[in-house]
Design a protein around this motif. Structure first.
Motif, PDB file in Angstrom:
ATOM      1  N   ASN A 119       9.573  -5.025   1.551  1.00 39.10           N
ATOM      2  CA  ASN A 119       8.678  -4.819   0.405  1.00 39.10           C
ATOM      3  C   ASN A 119       7.292  -4.328   0.835  1.00 39.10           C
ATOM      4  OD1 ASN A 119       8.282  -4.757  -2.342  1.00 39.10           O
ATOM      5  ND2 ASN A 119       7.532  -6.856  -2.450  1.00 39.10           N
ATOM      6  N   PRO A 120       7.232  -3.212   1.574  1.00 36.70           N
ATOM      7  CA  PRO A 120       5.937  -2.760   2.091  1.00 36.70           C
ATOM      8  C   PRO A 120       5.124  -2.009   1.033  1.00 36.70           C
ATOM      9  CG  PRO A 120       7.636  -1.220   2.731  1.00 36.70           C
ATOM     10  CD  PRO A 120       8.332  -2.309   1.961  1.00 36.70           C
ATOM     11  N   GLU A 121       3.811  -2.080   1.191  1.00 35.29           N
ATOM     12  CA  GLU A 121       2.925  -1.166   0.478  1.00 35.29           C
ATOM     13  C   GLU A 121       2.812   0.090   1.353  1.00 35.29           C
ATOM     14  OE1 GLU A 121       1.489  -1.197  -2.386  1.00 35.29           O
ATOM     15  OE2 GLU A 121       2.163  -3.187  -3.024  1.00 35.29           O
ATOM     16  N   PRO A 122       3.246   1.267   0.894  1.00 36.13           N
ATOM     17  CA  PRO A 122       3.291   2.438   1.779  1.00 36.13           C
ATOM     18  C   PRO A 122       1.974   2.728   2.488  1.00 36.13           C
ATOM     19  CG  PRO A 122       4.476   2.875  -0.259  1.00 36.13           C
ATOM     20  CD  PRO A 122       3.827   1.557  -0.448  1.00 36.13           C
ATOM     21  N   ASP A 123       0.878   2.752   1.729  1.00 41.27           N
ATOM     22  CA  ASP A 123      -0.411   3.069   2.372  1.00 41.27           C
ATOM     23  C   ASP A 123      -0.779   2.008   3.406  1.00 41.27           C
ATOM     24  OD1 ASP A 123      -0.563   5.307   0.816  1.00 41.27           O
ATOM     25  OD2 ASP A 123      -1.928   4.427  -0.660  1.00 41.27           O
ATOM     26  N   ALA A 124      -0.540   0.741   3.056  1.00 40.81           N
ATOM     27  CA  ALA A 124      -0.883  -0.341   3.980  1.00 40.81           C
ATOM     28  C   ALA A 124      -0.048  -0.260   5.252  1.00 40.81           C
ATOM     29  CB  ALA A 124      -0.685  -1.694   3.301  1.00 40.81           C
ATOM     30  N   LEU A 125       1.242   0.088   5.113  1.00 38.26           N
ATOM     31  CA  LEU A 125       2.104   0.184   6.297  1.00 38.26           C
ATOM     32  C   LEU A 125       1.661   1.332   7.194  1.00 38.26           C
ATOM     33  CD1 LEU A 125       4.540  -0.626   7.965  1.00 38.26           C
ATOM     34  CD2 LEU A 125       5.980   0.763   6.438  1.00 38.26           C
ATOM     35  N   VAL A 126       1.368   2.473   6.594  1.00 38.33           N
ATOM     36  CA  VAL A 126       0.916   3.624   7.403  1.00 38.33           C
ATOM     37  C   VAL A 126      -0.409   3.291   8.090  1.00 38.33           C
ATOM     38  CG1 VAL A 126       0.144   6.020   7.286  1.00 38.33           C
ATOM     39  CG2 VAL A 126       2.152   5.282   5.980  1.00 38.33           C
ATOM     40  N   ASP A 127      -1.303   2.604   7.360  1.00 34.84           N
ATOM     41  CA  ASP A 127      -2.582   2.207   7.964  1.00 34.84           C
ATOM     42  C   ASP A 127      -2.358   1.235   9.125  1.00 34.84           C
ATOM     43  OD1 ASP A 127      -5.569   2.033   7.877  1.00 34.84           O
ATOM     44  OD2 ASP A 127      -5.112  -0.045   7.427  1.00 34.84           O
ATOM     45  N   LEU A 128      -1.441   0.280   8.938  1.00 37.78           N
ATOM     46  CA  LEU A 128      -1.149  -0.684  10.008  1.00 37.78           C
ATOM     47  C   LEU A 128      -0.606   0.029  11.242  1.00 37.78           C
ATOM     48  CD1 LEU A 128       0.546  -4.113   9.624  1.00 37.78           C
ATOM     49  CD2 LEU A 128       1.436  -2.512  11.303  1.00 37.78           C
ATOM     50  N   LEU A 129       0.292   1.002  11.050  1.00 39.80           N
ATOM     51  CA  LEU A 129       0.839   1.751  12.188  1.00 39.80           C
ATOM     52  C   LEU A 129      -0.252   2.558  12.881  1.00 39.80           C
ATOM     53  CD1 LEU A 129       4.192   2.949  10.582  1.00 39.80           C
ATOM     54  CD2 LEU A 129       3.925   1.202  12.348  1.00 39.80           C
ATOM     55  N   GLY A 130      -1.170   3.086  12.081  1.00 41.02           N
ATOM     56  CA  GLY A 130      -2.285   3.823  12.677  1.00 41.02           C
ATOM     57  C   GLY A 130      -3.161   2.926  13.532  1.00 41.02           C
ATOM     58  N   LYS A 131      -3.420   1.721  13.045  1.00 39.01           N
ATOM     59  CA  LYS A 131      -4.213   0.774  13.838  1.00 39.01           C
ATOM     60  C   LYS A 131      -3.474   0.373  15.112  1.00 39.01           C
ATOM     61  CE  LYS A 131      -6.780  -1.193   9.940  1.00 39.01           C
ATOM     62  NZ  LYS A 131      -7.002  -2.379   9.092  1.00 39.01           N
ATOM     63  N   ALA A 132      -2.172   0.190  14.996  1.00 38.32           N
ATOM     64  CA  ALA A 132      -1.378  -0.147  16.185  1.00 38.32           C
ATOM     65  C   ALA A 132      -1.440   0.990  17.202  1.00 38.32           C
ATOM     66  CB  ALA A 132       0.069  -0.433  15.789  1.00 38.32           C
ATOM     67  N   LEU A 133      -1.405   2.231  16.718  1.00 40.49           N
ATOM     68  CA  LEU A 133      -1.492   3.387  17.626  1.00 40.49           C
ATOM     69  C   LEU A 133      -2.835   3.395  18.343  1.00 40.49           C
ATOM     70  CD1 LEU A 133      -0.485   6.068  18.770  1.00 40.49           C
ATOM     71  CD2 LEU A 133      -1.241   7.192  16.661  1.00 40.49           C
ATOM     72  N   ARG A 134      -3.926   3.142  17.581  1.00 43.46           N
ATOM     73  CA  ARG A 134      -5.244   3.128  18.225  1.00 43.46           C
ATOM     74  C   ARG A 134      -5.357   1.985  19.229  1.00 43.46           C
ATOM     75  NH1 ARG A 134      -6.452   4.573  12.912  1.00 43.46           N
ATOM     76  NH2 ARG A 134      -7.014   2.443  12.300  1.00 43.46           N
ATOM     77  N   GLN A 135      -4.800   0.848  18.877  1.00 43.26           N
ATOM     78  CA  GLN A 135      -4.861  -0.285  19.810  1.00 43.26           C
ATOM     79  C   GLN A 135      -4.053   0.014  21.072  1.00 43.26           C
ATOM     80  OE1 GLN A 135      -3.679  -3.994  18.051  1.00 43.26           O
ATOM     81  NE2 GLN A 135      -3.850  -5.131  19.960  1.00 43.26           N
ATOM     82  N   PHE A 136      -2.893   0.650  20.915  1.00 50.67           N
ATOM     83  CA  PHE A 136      -2.064   0.986  22.077  1.00 50.67           C
ATOM     84  C   PHE A 136      -2.798   1.970  22.979  1.00 50.67           C
ATOM     85  CE2 PHE A 136       2.093   3.007  23.622  1.00 50.67           C
ATOM     86  CZ  PHE A 136       2.263   2.034  24.606  1.00 50.67           C
ATOM     87  N   ARG A 137      -3.503   2.913  22.382  1.00 51.12           N
ATOM     88  CA  ARG A 137      -4.247   3.899  23.190  1.00 51.12           C
ATOM     89  C   ARG A 137      -5.366   3.236  23.979  1.00 51.12           C
ATOM     90  NH1 ARG A 137      -4.252   9.686  20.056  1.00 51.12           N
ATOM     91  NH2 ARG A 137      -4.553  10.363  22.193  1.00 51.12           N
TER      92      ARG A 137
END
Length: 619
Positions: free
Chosen positions: A544-562
């Motif tokens: 039951n994801p909120e699409p914008d929230a999920l994409v934002d979370l993945l973006g934050k995960a990408l920045r943290q991984f970098r």
């Protein structure tokens, strides 16, 4: 954490005209709310009856003074008053009072560290209780004190049973103090045994009752228990609400109580995400751990190291952890297992941040061993709590039937009383016989769970594996269809991972995979499934994801991984990235296989358009 000896509340105001019986009633009501106030009332009664040295009530007054002195660290003065109480009770042939004097002696033995002698005396008192008519407050002191002695002896099962017996007795007392104290003690005991769900329920009840009754010492103890519980369960919002509640009552909490427990206050602020608030409790005494109570030193080291790590001082955090572990190396049994496990988790993070993976792994392995011990204790404590609840319901039914029999005839009442005593003895005997069997059952269940975990976990990252995903995805998708909710499948691939293995070796590649797995585990909700799909591929199943929230979370995960760094010098790896494709139940497919295909195509598109991207729609 169990209730300590309460600090002084304002002494009760007396006008000198109160009858002796009324003073004793008030003293009883203050036990476990304001112990010094109860002692003050006892002394007032002694002063008021100085000209009547043979008055029977003077024995009870001496006992209140003795009990107050003992629980506030003045044992020797308390012994003198207890002997005066004993002489008065003996002169009036007061068997109940003499048992209470023996109870004082058992507590005194406990304070002296003569625990086995204390327990033997407790059991003799318990055996004699059936022969003497005793008040609920007397029985509460008996059960509660015996439970604390068993706690100090490490007899966890009997400790819980005695504390639950104390709780049942507390509910029959006129004053709320015993009820609050028993809930606090049980909450602290379940916290120590890592049965955090039961501990939360009991401690929250204690907090509410203590606030309503103005029992601020018990209120503070419940706060400290809940700081550990909320932190262990990750209940950040509840912890923040509790801190706000402390703030509203801070002027009512006795001076120095919070200050003497700075580690737990700091842990509460860290749990609530208030780094600055944690620092306010820690900074004034960062180098003065010797002033912290011994039972709290591990929590102090953990809070201190977590705070330093969060504020970018990893080297100092490492020094704090190293110093504490060295200090307790000679006496590891004195280090509370739960507190030590959480400290080792922090030590793992500190060592990882400093690039010392070998040291991090050692700490992690020791933490895992403690975790397994605590899981066993937690399961046993939960079983006992359930068993007690069941037996309480049975006992309640027995009491109802007994009352009906008492109304019919006095003879039947006596016979039923005898039968009840025999039944209780048989229940205790059955409980002792069942203990060994239940322990074996718990061991078997724990082994089965361990084997299942091994079957569905990836051994390197400890994430779920593809087998688990295959087993659960169908049910998750069917449930979403029935409820009209959504599911997202996210396929993630670490960019240029083969180059990392080729240039730096597979061990460094494993380190990158493990770090990325931890990042995903921390970022995603507990209800989401995080799975290693194979190699450097990971799959997320998000309910039951909120699409914008999920994409934002993945973006934050990408920045943290970098931002992660692996190795040093020429072996330094930085700027790690991943590419991800997202598929949505309904628009992109109605089953797991079709969603994975769409997510794979979108991940491939993210790869071909520059990598380090999240593709969540076509076009």
């Amino acid at each position: 954490m169990n209730s300590p000896s309460p600090d002084p509340n304002p002494a009760p105001v007396l006008d000198g005209t109160q009858a002796p019986a009324r003073l004793l009633e008030q003293a009883d009501s203050l036990l476990y709310i304001d112990i010094r106030g109860a002692g003050t009332l006892g002394q007032r009664l002694l002063d008021a009856t100085r000209d009547e040295p043979t008055l029977a009530l003077r024995g009870q007054a001496h006992f209140h003074v003795a009990f107050s002195l003992l629980r506030t660290g003045q044992a020797e003065r308390g012994v003198a008053h207890n002997e005066l109480a004993r002489a008065s009770f003996a002169a009036h042939d007061d068997a109940r009072g003499l048992l209470m004097c023996d109870q004082f002696d058992a507590l005194h033995l406990q304070i002296q560290g003569r625990l086995q002698e204390a327990l033997e005396l407790h059991l003799r008192i318990l055996a004699r209780s059936a022969e003497v008519a005793r008040r609920p407050i007397d029985l509460y002191i008996c059960h509660n004190s015996r439970a604390i002695t068993r706690k100090l002896l490490g007899q966890h099962d009997y400790m819980l049973l005695d504390f639950y017996e104390a709780l049942a007795t507390a509910k029959t007392c006129d004053s709320p103090g015993p009820h609050i104290n028993s809930l606090t003690n049980l909450g602290g005991s379940h916290t120590d045994l890592w049965n955090l769900g039961e501990a939360q329920k009991l401690s929250e009840q204690a907090l509410d009752l203590a606030e309503a009754a103005g029992a601020w010492s018990s209120f503070a103890v419940a706060v400290f228990n809940l700081a550990q519980i909320y932190d262990g369960l990750g209940l950040h919002e509840r912890c923040a609400a509790m801190l706000a509640r402390i703030g509203r009552n801070q002027d009512r909490i006795l001076p120095g109580v919070l200050a003497r427990n700075t580690p737990l206050m700091a842990i509460a602020h860290l749990c609530a995400g208030d780094i600055e608030g944690a620092g306010a409790w820690l900074d004034p005494g960062l180098a003065q751990t010797a002033q912290v109570e011994p039972s709290n030193r591990t929590d102090h080291a953990r809070a201190h190291a977590t705070y330093l790590l969060a504020t970018g001082r990893a080297t100092q955090a490492h020094d704090v952890v190293k110093a504490h572990l060295a200090a307790v190396a000679s006496a590891p049994l004195q280090d509370p297992p739960y507190s030590r496990m959480r400290l080792l988790h922090v030590a793992t993070d500190v060592c990882e941040s400093l690039g010392d993976t070998a040291c991090a792994l050692r700490h992690l392995r020791e933490a895992q061993r403690l975790y397994e011990t605590l899981v066993d204790r937690s399961a046993r404590a939960g079983f006992i709590a359930t068993q007690v609840a069941h037996e309480t319901a049975l006992a309640r039914d027995d009491r109802d039937r007994a009352r009906e029999a008492q109304e019919r005839a006095e003879v039947d009442r006596r016979r039923l009383s005898t039968l009840n005593l025999a039944l209780e003895e048989r229940m205790r005997e059955s409980q002792r016989l069942n203990a060994a069997l239940q322990h074996k059952i718990a061991e078997a269940e724990a082994l089965q769970e361990q084997l299942r975990e091994q079957a569905v976990r990836d051994p390197l990252t400890r994430l779920y594996n593809r087998r688990f995903l295959d087993e659960t995805s169908l049910a998750r998708i069917q449930l979403a269809r029935r409820q009209g909710t959504s599911i997202a499948i996210v396929l993630i691939d670490i960019d240029h991972f083969k180059q990392i293995n080729d240039l730096y070796g597979h061990s460094r590649g494993d380190e990158v995979l493990q770090a990325f797995a931890r990042l995903l585990h921390e970022r995603m909700r507990r209800s989401d499934i995080v799975c290693r799909f194979g190699g450097e591929e990971f799959v997320l199943l998000v309910d039951n994801p909120e699409p914008d929230a999920l994409v934002d979370l993945l973006g934050k995960a990408l920045r943290q991984f970098r931002s992660l760094r692996f190795g040093v010098g020429e072996d330094l790896i930085d700027d790690c990235t991943f590419s991800a494709g997202v598929a949505w139940l309904g628009p992109d497919g109605d089953d797991f296989e079709s969603l994975v295909r769409v997510a794979d195509l979108r991940m491939y598109r993210a790869k071909t358009t520059g990598r380090a991207r999240i593709c969540h729609a076509d076009g």
